[in-house]
Design a protein around this motif. Structure first.
Motif, short mmCIF file in Angstrom:
data_model
loop_
_atom_site.label_atom_id
_atom_site.label_comp_id
_atom_site.label_asym_id
_atom_site.label_seq_id
_atom_site.Cartn_x
_atom_site.Cartn_y
_atom_site.Cartn_z
N LEU A 148 0.93 -1.48 0.55
CA LEU A 148 -0.24 -0.34 0.13
C LEU A 148 1.11 1.12 -0.08
O LEU A 148 0.30 2.34 -0.67
CB LEU A 148 -0.75 0.00 1.46
CG LEU A 148 -1.62 0.95 1.37
CD1 LEU A 148 -2.77 1.03 0.46
CD2 LEU A 148 -2.59 1.26 2.85
N ARG A 152 0.39 4.27 -3.09
CA ARG A 152 -0.16 5.42 -2.28
C ARG A 152 1.93 6.18 -2.70
O ARG A 152 1.09 7.55 -3.52
CB ARG A 152 0.20 6.07 -1.42
CG ARG A 152 -0.96 4.61 -1.09
CD ARG A 152 -1.21 5.41 0.90
NE ARG A 152 -2.88 4.81 2.00
CZ ARG A 152 -2.91 4.62 3.04
NH1 ARG A 152 -1.88 4.54 3.56
NH2 ARG A 152 -4.63 4.12 2.75
N PRO A 162 -5.22 6.76 -5.59
CA PRO A 162 -3.96 5.06 -5.32
C PRO A 162 -5.36 3.66 -6.43
O PRO A 162 -4.74 3.40 -7.07
CB PRO A 162 -4.06 4.55 -3.87
CG PRO A 162 -4.58 5.67 -3.47
CD PRO A 162 -4.70 7.00 -4.13
N PHE A 178 -0.21 -6.88 -3.83
CA PHE A 178 -1.35 -5.46 -3.41
C PHE A 178 -2.96 -6.33 -3.48
O PHE A 178 -3.36 -6.69 -2.85
CB PHE A 178 -1.08 -4.43 -4.03
CG PHE A 178 -2.84 -3.47 -3.11
CD1 PHE A 178 -2.71 -2.38 -2.63
CD2 PHE A 178 -3.74 -3.32 -4.34
CE1 PHE A 178 -3.39 -1.89 -1.45
CE2 PHE A 178 -5.35 -2.87 -3.63
CZ PHE A 178 -4.88 -1.97 -2.35
#
Length: 323
Positions: A148, A152, A162, A178
């Motif tokens: 993450l 980001r 995102p 992810f």
């Protein structure tokens, strides 16, 4: 005609391969440890959901191996037989990883869930499973947090959300990690819910249902990742916003009157090929056209460093515009 020969990652992609490699290695190590713990817990408790989670984590571990290979093989330099480099090979391995998740993880989970519902057998203590699920959730959270963070960071560099970054990025390795980690966390919740309901009601149907739901979750993730990699392998264009910006940058050259045809294609993670027919003003000397092509190349690479090749073909107006 002009070509850009030096590779620099596109702004929409991670700034260096090492970031994606680190994300994959962290996820792989976490999944390997978790799969062993889940397998032991599943064998001791007899829980279908726990065994499905063990298969889930094992599939994810093998997937990380494929993704690591994808990162390494996809960054080999261009040669005589592959003049555009080996970037697309990374998508081949990522596609294989998605298929493995589909066959091994989802197939086993659904099959074992059905068997549990039919036979309804469960042995062992639930406590072991709960402890392993809690530890696994903590470990998966660490891996997911790293993925993450990378997503980001890349989204901020590209000034998009995102979600939009994940939708358009050609770095399928970080996308795979992810979504797999997200699915793993959701699978752990499903496994815990199935075990809890089975313990409270005394019916192993809930354990089997949880196993099937975990398999379906893996099925969805595998299908999404396989479709994305297949699209990139076929020859995917850049998003419309980038396409329009490229066309505008070329059209902004003083001696250019129109860009009737523009084609783009992703040739590897963070690598873009641009080919365009350009209508130059009449009576412009050949030397000015060459200078304009150089200026166009510089403009495009300044805006999108990931553009590796630029091919401009002077032509009369009236052709169609591509994607």
């Amino acid at each position: 005609m002009t070509s850009a020969d030096t590779f620099v990652p596109a702004p929409a992609e991670p700034p260096a391969e090492s970031e994606s490699v680190g994300t994959v290695l962290v996820a792989g190590a976490a999944n390997l440890a978790i799969s062993v713990a889940k397998l032991v817990a599943g064998l001791l408790s007899g829980s279908a959901a726990m065994l499905s989670e063990a298969a889930h984590s094992l599939a994810d571990t093998v997937t990380e191996v494929f993704l690591y290979v994808a990162l390494r093989r996809g960054t080999r330099p261009a040669d005589e037989h592959h003049p555009f480099g080996y970037g697309k090979e990374s998508w081949v391995w990522a596609f294989i990883a998605a298929i493995f998740t589909f066959v091994a993880g989802a197939g086993f989970s659904i099959y074992h869930g059905v068997v549990t519902i039919v036979e309804g057998e469960h042995t062992g203590d639930y406590l072991v499973s709960y402890i392993v699920l809690a530890v696994a959730f903590a470990a998966e959270s660490v891996s997911f947090a790293k993925a993450l963070k990378q997503v980001r960071g890349a989204a901020r560099r590209w000034d998009v959300t995102p979600r939009r970054y994940l939708r358009h990025t050609s770095d399928t390795t970080v996308k795979a990690v992810f979504f797999e980690d997200l699915a793993a966390l959701a699978g752990l919740v499903l496994a815990a819910a199935g075990l809890g309901l089975a313990q409270v009601t005394g019916s192993e149907v809930w354990d089997g249902v949880a196993s099937i739901l975990i398999g379906l979750l893996l099925l969805v993730v595998a299908a999404v990742l396989a479709h994305n990699n297949a699209s990139l392998l076929v020859g995917q264009a850049v998003p419309e916003r980038i396409h329009d910006r490229i066309a505008a940058d070329i059209a902004g050259i003083d001696v250019v009157t129109a860009v009737p045809t523009l084609f783009t294609m992703r040739i590897g993670p963070g690598e873009i090929l641009v080919a365009a027919k350009v209508d130059f003003a009449d009576q412009v000397p050949a030397g000015d056209i060459e200078a304009a092509c150089d200026e166009a190349e510089q403009r495009l690479r300044a805006t999108f460093p990931g553009i590796r090749y630029v091919f401009l073909d002077p032509t009369r107006g009236g052709s169609r515009s591509g994607g």
